[in-house]
Scaffold this active site. Structure first.
Site, mmCIF file in Angstrom:
data_model
loop_
_atom_site.group_PDB
_atom_site.id
_atom_site.type_symbol
_atom_site.label_atom_id
_atom_site.label_comp_id
_atom_site.label_asym_id
_atom_site.label_seq_id
_atom_site.Cartn_x
_atom_site.Cartn_y
_atom_site.Cartn_z
ATOM 1 N N ASP A 155 -18.125 5.962 -0.157
ATOM 2 C CA ASP A 155 -16.814 5.935 0.487
ATOM 3 C C ASP A 155 -16.609 7.281 1.191
ATOM 4 O O ASP A 155 -17.383 8.229 0.977
ATOM 5 C CB ASP A 155 -15.736 5.689 -0.582
ATOM 6 C CG ASP A 155 -14.369 5.416 0.032
ATOM 7 O OD1 ASP A 155 -14.293 5.184 1.249
ATOM 8 O OD2 ASP A 155 -13.370 5.443 -0.714
ATOM 9 N N ARG A 169 -12.858 -9.397 1.536
ATOM 10 C CA ARG A 169 -11.480 -9.008 1.176
ATOM 11 C C ARG A 169 -10.564 -10.233 1.316
ATOM 12 O O ARG A 169 -9.709 -10.491 0.487
ATOM 13 C CB ARG A 169 -10.991 -7.886 2.105
ATOM 14 C CG ARG A 169 -11.707 -6.552 1.953
ATOM 15 C CD ARG A 169 -11.425 -5.899 0.620
ATOM 16 N NE ARG A 169 -10.000 -5.761 0.354
ATOM 17 C CZ ARG A 169 -9.228 -4.775 0.834
ATOM 18 N NH1 ARG A 169 -9.760 -3.821 1.561
ATOM 19 N NH2 ARG A 169 -7.939 -4.726 0.531
ATOM 20 N N HIS A 172 -7.686 0.835 -6.167
ATOM 21 C CA HIS A 172 -7.818 -0.157 -5.090
ATOM 22 C C HIS A 172 -8.389 -1.434 -5.712
ATOM 23 O O HIS A 172 -9.523 -1.829 -5.425
ATOM 24 C CB HIS A 172 -8.723 0.397 -3.988
ATOM 25 C CG HIS A 172 -8.506 -0.247 -2.653
ATOM 26 N ND1 HIS A 172 -7.705 -1.358 -2.457
ATOM 27 C CD2 HIS A 172 -9.003 0.068 -1.417
ATOM 28 C CE1 HIS A 172 -7.724 -1.696 -1.179
ATOM 29 N NE2 HIS A 172 -8.490 -0.837 -0.532
ATOM 30 N N GLN A 179 -9.787 -4.283 -3.556
ATOM 31 C CA GLN A 179 -11.105 -3.927 -3.021
ATOM 32 C C GLN A 179 -12.192 -4.156 -4.073
ATOM 33 O O GLN A 179 -13.232 -4.763 -3.794
ATOM 34 C CB GLN A 179 -11.105 -2.452 -2.593
ATOM 35 C CG GLN A 179 -12.430 -1.955 -2.065
ATOM 36 C CD GLN A 179 -12.712 -2.437 -0.652
ATOM 37 O OE1 GLN A 179 -11.914 -2.246 0.233
ATOM 38 N NE2 GLN A 179 -13.863 -3.060 -0.453
ATOM 39 N N ARG A 211 0.889 -1.174 0.000
ATOM 40 C CA ARG A 211 0.000 0.000 0.000
ATOM 41 C C ARG A 211 0.918 1.213 0.000
ATOM 42 O O ARG A 211 1.735 1.388 0.905
ATOM 43 C CB ARG A 211 -0.896 0.005 1.238
ATOM 44 C CG ARG A 211 -1.626 1.336 1.420
ATOM 45 C CD ARG A 211 -2.717 1.279 2.454
ATOM 46 N NE ARG A 211 -3.858 0.516 1.967
ATOM 47 C CZ ARG A 211 -5.047 0.505 2.559
ATOM 48 N NH1 ARG A 211 -5.263 1.210 3.650
ATOM 49 N NH2 ARG A 211 -6.038 -0.215 2.063
ATOM 50 N N CYS A 237 -16.683 0.440 1.409
ATOM 51 C CA CYS A 237 -15.414 -0.287 1.542
ATOM 52 C C CYS A 237 -14.852 -0.186 2.954
ATOM 53 O O CYS A 237 -14.014 -0.994 3.339
ATOM 54 C CB CYS A 237 -14.407 0.226 0.530
ATOM 55 S SG CYS A 237 -14.131 1.995 0.651
HETATM 56 N N1 CP Z 1 -11.159 -0.747 2.624
HETATM 57 C C1 CP Z 1 -9.865 -0.718 3.044
HETATM 58 O O1 CP Z 1 -8.904 -0.794 2.261
HETATM 59 O O2 CP Z 1 -9.731 -0.659 4.395
HETATM 60 P P1 CP Z 1 -8.369 -0.409 5.163
HETATM 61 O O3 CP Z 1 -7.915 0.987 4.847
HETATM 62 O O4 CP Z 1 -8.709 -0.594 6.615
HETATM 63 O O5 CP Z 1 -7.373 -1.415 4.685
#
Ligand code: CP
Length: 337
Positions: free
Chosen positions: A237, A305, A142, A145, A115, A277
């Site tokens: 979101d 996930r 993402h 996701q 990330r 998400c």
């Molecule tokens: N949806 C998501 O990526 O959550 P986090 O930021 O907690 O990983």
């Protein structure tokens, strides 16, 4: 999509997963089929130790709850070991190049999940890594996701083709990836972005083209009610992110008409499901009433996930031989074929 038989997945072995755009519709559908099988095995309390002795390096330049836990626990369920690496604890960024980090991690790991706030970091890591690199979210994508969300939609609708999906709010990471993932899977995608916060125009065109090629549709509007018209799933979101504190007032003002609340859900299709998400800023993009309603599927969505990412890691890392447990052979065979 035939959910009964496992597709041959060896062709995905060794590939990076930086964006869904690099994958064909067949690839994405096959990954979903594998995810469904893995989830069913877990629900039957069956173990899936396909990757014993394997290692996953997880670099997190930003905080995470779901992505970290789903990759880490998911990899453990596959029999491997995952290592959580944070800036300050490793030499990236600053004291070591991305290229050298990629070369070193590739020698001690079977895949790298990252990330990063910069797409270039992920892309450079992938350029120099000799093991699969998986995007755990970058500046505007993402894809782990969006595919996990496709799994959730598939479970709740029983199909993907022809399903209508609406997204409300900011054109942030999930919005961008959902637009291309879901159109490729044959859904009708309706985006409601606030004026001034729209998806990048080139990406809109790409999503529209993907929709045309795959029998779905794509539209973007500034009207939240138009966006949710006929939608089977309504998704939102956060309106702002860490580092955007200075924009807080402007963003709240722009996005308030896009809040998913009971009044908005009352104007949606009666059977419409609510997705997010997460993390949710309750009281901003969604009210408690909706997030905790019967229409909400946000927690099964979060759980998925792990199921999708297990399928992804298994397919990209691959296996060399059939595991000892005879009961696991159908999945193992799919990975060897
Ligand atoms: N949806 C998501 O990526 O959550 P986090 O930021 O907690 O990983």
């Amino acid at each position: 999509m035939d959910m009964r038989t496992l597709p041959a997945l060896r062709r995905l072995r060794g590939r990076h997963y930086l964006t869904d755009l690099d994958y064909s519709r067949q690839d994405l559908e096959d990954l979903l089929v594998l995810a469904v099988h893995l989830k069913a095995l877990r629900q039957k309390m069956r173990l899936t130790p396909f990757l014993p002795g394997r290692h996953l390096a997880m670099i997190f330049e930003a905080s995470s709850t779901r992505t970290r836990v789903s990759f880490e626990n998911g990899f453990a369920e596959l029999g491997g070991n995952a290592l959580y690496l944070r800036p300050g604890e490793i030499h990236l960024p600053g004291r070591e190049t991305v290229a050298d980090t990629a070369r070193v991690l590739s020698r001690m790991n079977d895949a790298i999940e990252i990330r990063s706030k910069k797409n270039e970091t992920i892309e450079e890591l992938a350029r120099f890594a000799t093991v699969p690199v998986i995007n755990g979210m970058d500046a505007d994508r993402h894809p782990a996701q969006s595919m996990s969300d496709a799994l959730t939609i598939l479970e709740h609708a029983g199909r993907l083709e022809g399903v209508t999906f609406a997204y409300l709010g900011d054109a942030a990471h999930p919005c961008n990836s959902l637009a291309t993932t879901l159109t490729k899977l044959g859904l009708n995608v309706r985006i409601g972005n606030a004026p001034g916060y729209e998806m990048d125009e080139a990406l809109q065109k790409k999503a529209a083209q993907i929709a045309e090629d795959n029998g779905g549709s794509f539209m973007l509007t500034h009207d939240p009610l138009e966006a949710i018209e006929g939608a089977d799933f309504i998704y939102t979101d956060c309106w702002w992110w860490t580092g955007q504190e200075d924009e807080y007032e402007a963003r709240i003002k722009a996005f308030t008409p896009f809040q998913v609340n009971s009044a908005l859900m009352a104007k949606a299709k009666e059977s419409a499901r609510f997705m997010h998400c997460l993390p949710a800023m309750r009281g901003e993009e969604v009210t408690d009433e909706v997030a905790d309603s019967d229409a909400s599927i946000i927690f099964p969505q979060a759980e998925n996930r792990m199921h999708f990412q297990k399928a992804l890691m298994l397919a990209l890392i691959g296996i060399d031989e059939l595991p000892a447990d005879e009961r696991l052979h159908p999945i193992a065979r799919a990975l060897l074929t």
